[in-house]
Design a protein around this motif. Structure first.
Motif, PDB file in Angstrom:
ATOM      1  N   LEU A  13      22.821  12.205  28.351  1.00 48.88           N
ATOM      2  CA  LEU A  13      23.420  12.986  27.267  1.00 48.88           C
ATOM      3  C   LEU A  13      22.371  13.344  26.213  1.00 48.88           C
ATOM      4  O   LEU A  13      22.296  14.486  25.754  1.00 48.88           O
ATOM      5  N   THR A  14      21.554  12.337  25.830  1.00 50.71           N
ATOM      6  CA  THR A  14      20.516  12.594  24.830  1.00 50.71           C
ATOM      7  C   THR A  14      19.466  13.547  25.405  1.00 50.71           C
ATOM      8  O   THR A  14      18.930  14.394  24.682  1.00 50.71           O
ATOM      9  N   THR A  15      19.180  13.409  26.710  1.00 49.19           N
ATOM     10  CA  THR A  15      18.248  14.335  27.364  1.00 49.19           C
ATOM     11  C   THR A  15      18.755  15.763  27.209  1.00 49.19           C
ATOM     12  O   THR A  15      17.991  16.677  26.873  1.00 49.19           O
ATOM     13  N   GLY A  16      20.069  15.946  27.408  1.00 52.00           N
ATOM     14  CA  GLY A  16      20.680  17.275  27.247  1.00 52.00           C
ATOM     15  C   GLY A  16      20.524  17.778  25.827  1.00 52.00           C
ATOM     16  O   GLY A  16      20.202  18.955  25.601  1.00 52.00           O
ATOM     17  N   THR A  17      20.722  16.878  24.863  1.00 55.04           N
ATOM     18  CA  THR A  17      20.599  17.267  23.445  1.00 55.04           C
ATOM     19  C   THR A  17      19.183  17.738  23.138  1.00 55.04           C
ATOM     20  O   THR A  17      18.989  18.778  22.482  1.00 55.04           O
ATOM     21  N   ILE A  18      18.192  16.976  23.603  1.00 51.76           N
ATOM     22  CA  ILE A  18      16.789  17.337  23.315  1.00 51.76           C
ATOM     23  C   ILE A  18      16.433  18.648  24.022  1.00 51.76           C
ATOM     24  O   ILE A  18      15.757  19.515  23.454  1.00 51.76           O
ATOM     25  N   THR A  19      16.929  18.806  25.247  1.00 51.34           N
ATOM     26  CA  THR A  19      16.654  20.046  25.994  1.00 51.34           C
ATOM     27  C   THR A  19      17.220  21.249  25.249  1.00 51.34           C
ATOM     28  O   THR A  19      16.548  22.277  25.091  1.00 51.34           O
ATOM     29  N   ARG A  20      18.470  21.120  24.785  1.00 53.83           N
ATOM     30  CA  ARG A  20      19.096  22.219  24.043  1.00 53.83           C
ATOM     31  C   ARG A  20      18.332  22.518  22.749  1.00 53.83           C
ATOM     32  O   ARG A  20      18.199  23.660  22.342  1.00 53.83           O
ATOM     33  N   LEU A  21      17.805  21.453  22.142  1.00 56.92           N
ATOM     34  CA  LEU A  21      17.044  21.612  20.900  1.00 56.92           C
ATOM     35  C   LEU A  21      15.767  22.427  21.147  1.00 56.92           C
ATOM     36  O   LEU A  21      15.413  23.304  20.339  1.00 56.92           O
ATOM     37  N   ILE A  22      15.108  22.140  22.254  1.00 57.44           N
ATOM     38  CA  ILE A  22      13.879  22.885  22.582  1.00 57.44           C
ATOM     39  C   ILE A  22      14.223  24.356  22.846  1.00 57.44           C
ATOM     40  O   ILE A  22      13.514  25.260  22.410  1.00 57.44           O
ATOM     41  N   GLN A  23      15.356  24.579  23.519  1.00 58.73           N
ATOM     42  CA  GLN A  23      15.805  25.957  23.753  1.00 58.73           C
ATOM     43  C   GLN A  23      16.118  26.655  22.431  1.00 58.73           C
ATOM     44  O   GLN A  23      15.783  27.818  22.224  1.00 58.73           O
ATOM     45  N   LYS A  24      16.769  25.896  21.528  1.00 54.89           N
ATOM     46  CA  LYS A  24      17.149  26.442  20.217  1.00 54.89           C
ATOM     47  C   LYS A  24      15.898  26.848  19.423  1.00 54.89           C
ATOM     48  O   LYS A  24      15.892  27.875  18.748  1.00 54.89           O
ATOM     49  N   LEU A  25      14.854  26.037  19.549  1.00 52.32           N
ATOM     50  CA  LEU A  25      13.592  26.328  18.860  1.00 52.32           C
ATOM     51  C   LEU A  25      13.013  27.657  19.315  1.00 52.32           C
ATOM     52  O   LEU A  25      12.538  28.455  18.511  1.00 52.32           O
ATOM     53  N   GLN A  26      13.059  27.863  20.621  1.00 53.64           N
ATOM     54  CA  GLN A  26      12.524  29.106  21.178  1.00 53.64           C
ATOM     55  C   GLN A  26      13.387  30.289  20.738  1.00 53.64           C
ATOM     56  O   GLN A  26      12.877  31.325  20.321  1.00 53.64           O
ATOM     57  N   ARG A  27      14.704  30.082  20.813  1.00 50.64           N
ATOM     58  CA  ARG A  27      15.653  31.149  20.542  1.00 50.64           C
ATOM     59  C   ARG A  27      15.641  31.541  19.058  1.00 50.64           C
ATOM     60  O   ARG A  27      15.554  32.707  18.710  1.00 50.64           O
ATOM     61  N   GLU A  28      15.699  30.549  18.167  1.00 49.65           N
ATOM     62  CA  GLU A  28      15.885  30.840  16.745  1.00 49.65           C
ATOM     63  C   GLU A  28      14.574  30.964  15.972  1.00 49.65           C
ATOM     64  O   GLU A  28      14.505  31.690  14.992  1.00 49.65           O
ATOM     65  N   LEU A  29      13.557  30.205  16.369  1.00 51.19           N
ATOM     66  CA  LEU A  29      12.306  30.242  15.609  1.00 51.19           C
ATOM     67  C   LEU A  29      11.213  31.016  16.338  1.00 51.19           C
ATOM     68  O   LEU A  29      10.197  31.357  15.746  1.00 51.19           O
ATOM     69  N   GLY A  30      11.415  31.241  17.619  1.00 48.97           N
ATOM     70  CA  GLY A  30      10.451  32.044  18.384  1.00 48.97           C
ATOM     71  C   GLY A  30       9.102  31.383  18.565  1.00 48.97           C
ATOM     72  O   GLY A  30       8.088  32.064  18.711  1.00 48.97           O
ATOM     73  N   VAL A  31       9.054  30.051  18.541  1.00 49.15           N
ATOM     74  CA  VAL A  31       7.758  29.383  18.729  1.00 49.15           C
ATOM     75  C   VAL A  31       7.398  29.360  20.210  1.00 49.15           C
ATOM     76  O   VAL A  31       8.270  29.407  21.083  1.00 49.15           O
ATOM     77  N   THR A  32       6.108  29.294  20.454  1.00 48.73           N
ATOM     78  CA  THR A  32       5.629  29.117  21.823  1.00 48.73           C
ATOM     79  C   THR A  32       5.583  27.612  22.094  1.00 48.73           C
ATOM     80  O   THR A  32       5.051  26.861  21.285  1.00 48.73           O
ATOM     81  N   SER A  33       6.169  27.207  23.197  1.00 47.71           N
ATOM     82  CA  SER A  33       6.220  25.765  23.478  1.00 47.71           C
ATOM     83  C   SER A  33       5.543  25.439  24.796  1.00 47.71           C
ATOM     84  O   SER A  33       5.704  26.173  25.777  1.00 47.71           O
ATOM     85  N   ILE A  34       4.798  24.343  24.779  1.00 46.73           N
ATOM     86  CA  ILE A  34       4.257  23.790  26.019  1.00 46.73           C
ATOM     87  C   ILE A  34       4.896  22.419  26.164  1.00 46.73           C
ATOM     88  O   ILE A  34       4.773  21.571  25.266  1.00 46.73           O
ATOM     89  N   VAL A  35       5.600  22.216  27.252  1.00 51.03           N
ATOM     90  CA  VAL A  35       6.317  20.955  27.452  1.00 51.03           C
ATOM     91  C   VAL A  35       5.759  20.259  28.689  1.00 51.03           C
ATOM     92  O   VAL A  35       5.725  20.853  29.773  1.00 51.03           O
ATOM     93  N   VAL A  36       5.295  19.034  28.514  1.00 50.87           N
ATOM     94  CA  VAL A  36       4.887  18.230  29.669  1.00 50.87           C
ATOM     95  C   VAL A  36       6.082  17.373  30.042  1.00 50.87           C
ATOM     96  O   VAL A  36       6.642  16.673  29.186  1.00 50.87           O
TER      97      VAL A  36
END
Lengths: 306, 270
Positions: free
Chosen positions: A237-260
């Motif tokens: 469940l927490t994994t889902g929350t963090i995943t959605r948060l990373i998506q939200k960052l891309q969607r709302e703030l437009g940052v470039t993300s590198i995820v390992v």
């Protein structure tokens, strides 16, 4: 599709021989995999990850490259990376995957200029950072936010002080402005500022620590966010929350993300593109759909039936 | 045989490299004392951790060392009827040697190990990497404040140790030997005055006694920071870093003490 680089030879070399009984696909297993694949695709569509990737592609025909690695090689006692090249564009979430010890985290350290490649170049927003002085490298790092595997919050500081740290360090904001910014970032990561600001990291759960880590990384409004295993050690469940948060960052703030990440399922959900490392080399770079749709032996084995 | 020489050669090279890294760390930390930004709050916090929180143990050690010194010397001096010189002996011993060295060794054990453990934990939990990625130089943020605090607080602790040591000597001289306090303190002053003065008011014994803890403070802070920042191998590595800090800092203090004593004696004798 043009930047899909896939070296069948490498994958095949690492994959189990096709005549090995252990991997011979029987009809039932094939149907099973197809079902899981369809489920993942529908999940992707539901989360909007696919549309996000499409939207990012459609927004500009040639999006601005933010991070570029050009023929990077690095070795310590043994080779870590060999001739790795890729580009992460503006507003893109690039997930770096691979087995343990294949140099995934090393890529983050190269981007942060904590390591210098033996050969090749690393460019951030068009500027070559390969041979910067230590002081100049610190300035480059101010444009990035990093989320560590264990969150790496300063345990002697409260949540507020942790998130405020980069603001106090690199801006001339007043204490009121700092507090306002900290509250804003904590709310962005779905934490109640009044409830957590005065807590110490030791008092937080694993998921909350990760979220505070993301808030700290975001405090300076960075151009680039880097994540080292953001979902490791978390419940689904927490994994889902963090995943959605990373998506939200891309969607709302437009940052470039590198995820390992090791987590195939969440990587497929959040990635604009996925880069796969094997045996110090990059063996795949493409969209989640291209990855799940591939028939390559090594990819199939890596995805574990998805 | 060739393998043995090769191994010795490699080990020697590693030690030389370690020494080089240690001195590079020292130079960088010293250089950062004069460079912005200044972490004044961190320096004050470290002065509290290194100085104020070490006060009790330094007070106790200094007091009892002075008492033991007075007791032992009274037994020996009584054979020659020279018990009136107890104050001189206690003062000379405490100010020149025991005060600085005891304070140094105690702080090395209490503070040096603490610095190594704290920085080692920060290293293994990626907090040092986090500082780097947040655009902060860890040496500037973590090492320089500790170095500055130790350079200031070690001499202060030594003064405390000297004073309570001489007081402890007075307690034994008065209550055990039966020497009047006024006589004890006059011999203390004689000892201080006998060493001569620099710039008219600064007793040479004090200069000798306080130049040592200044150096010891640097050794303790830098050794703790060096081993802490270079911690490898998780929590076990933190334990190793802590032990190494105490051992290396203590040995370094004792060796430095000898050479500084030689140097200072030569300097003040002329």
């Amino acid at each position: 599709m043009s930047d899909t680089t896939f070296r069948h030879g490498d994958g095949a070399a690492r994959g189990t021989p096709t005549n090995a009984p252990a991997t011979r696909p029987d009809e039932r297993a094939r149907r099973q995999r197809e079902r899981v694949r369809r489920a993942i695709r529908s999940e992707l569509a539901r989360d909007g990850a696919q549309s996000l990737a499409d939207a990012a592609r459609m927004e500009e025909d040639t999006p601005r490259p933010i991070i570029e690695l050009e023929h990077v090689s690095l070795a310590f006692d043994r080779p870590v990376l060999h001739d790795v090249s890729f580009t992460a564009h503006e507003r893109e979430t690039l997930v770096v995957m691979g087995e343990s010890g294949t140099g995934k985290s090393t890529i983050l350290k190269l981007i942060l200029r904590l390591l210098v490649p033996d050969a090749g170049r690393v460019l951030v927003d068009g500027a070559d950072i390969t041979h910067l002085t230590f002081e100049d490298a610190l300035l480059v790092r101010e444009t990035m936010g990093m989320v560590f595997q264990g969150a790496a919050l300063f345990d002697s500081m409260t949540v507020f002080e942790n998130v405020a740290y980069p603001l106090r360090e690199h801006t001339s904001l007043s204490e009121e402005e700092v507090e306002a910014r900290v509250r804003e970032k904590l709310r962005f990561v779905d934490l109640d500022p009044d409830a957590v600001m005065e807590q110490l990291p030791a008092e937080l759960s694993g998921g909350m620590k990760k979220r505070v880590g993301i808030a700290r990384g975001l405090a300076n409004d960075p151009l680039i966010m880097l994540y080292d295993e953001p979902t490791s050690g978390l419940d689904p469940l927490t994994t889902g929350t963090i995943t959605r948060l990373i998506q939200k960052l891309q969607r709302e703030l437009g940052v470039t993300s590198i995820v390992v990440s090791h987590d195939v399922r969440s990587s497929l959900r959040m990635a604009s593109r996925i880069l796969l490392l094997a045996d110090t080399r990059m063996v795949f770079c493409g969209s989640p759909e291209e990855m799940t749709g591939s028939d390559d032996e090594y990819l199939r084995e890596f995805l574990g039936g998805i | 045989m060739r393998n043995v020489f090769q191994r010795i050669n490699e080990t020697a090279k590693l030690h030389v490299l370690d020494a080089q890294e240690y001195f590079v760390l020292a130079w960088t930390a010293i250089r950062f004392i004069f460079a912005r930004p200044f972490y004044a709050a961190d320096v004050v916090q470290q002065m509290n951790a290194i100085g104020v929180q070490s006060l009790t143990i330094v007070l106790l050690t200094g007091f009892f060392t002075g008492m033991v010194l007075s007791l032992q010397s009274s037994v020996q001096m009584a054979q020659f009827g020279a018990t009136i010189y107890i104050g001189r002996l206690v003062t000379a011993s405490m100010i020149r040697e025991l005060g600085p060295v005891l304070a140094g060794l105690i702080v090395a054990g209490r503070v040096g190990s603490g610095i190594a453990a704290q920085l080692g934990s920060m290293r293994v939990t990626e907090q040092i990497d986090a500082l780097n990625t947040l655009g902060t130089d860890p040496i500037k943020k973590l090492v320089t404040p500790r170095l500055l605090a130790a350079l200031v607080m070690l001499p202060v602790l030594t003064i405390v140790s000297d004073v309570v040591g001489i007081l402890g000597g007075n307690v034994i001289a008065s209550f055990y030997v039966g020497l009047p306090s006024s006589l004890y303190w006059s011999t203390v002053w004689q000892q201080i005055a006998q060493g001569g003065f620099t710039l008219r008011y600064l007793p040479n014994d004090f200069i000798q006694g306080l130049s040592k803890p200044f150096v010891f403070g640097g050794i303790i802070a830098l050794t703790g920071c060096y081993f802490g920042l270079n911690t490898r191998g998780g929590t076990e590595g933190v334990g190793v870093a802590t032990t190494r800090t105490v051992v290396i800092a203590s040995i370094a203090i004792l060796i430095t003490d000898y050479f500084m004593t030689q140097l200072l004696l030569g300097f003040f004798a002329t």
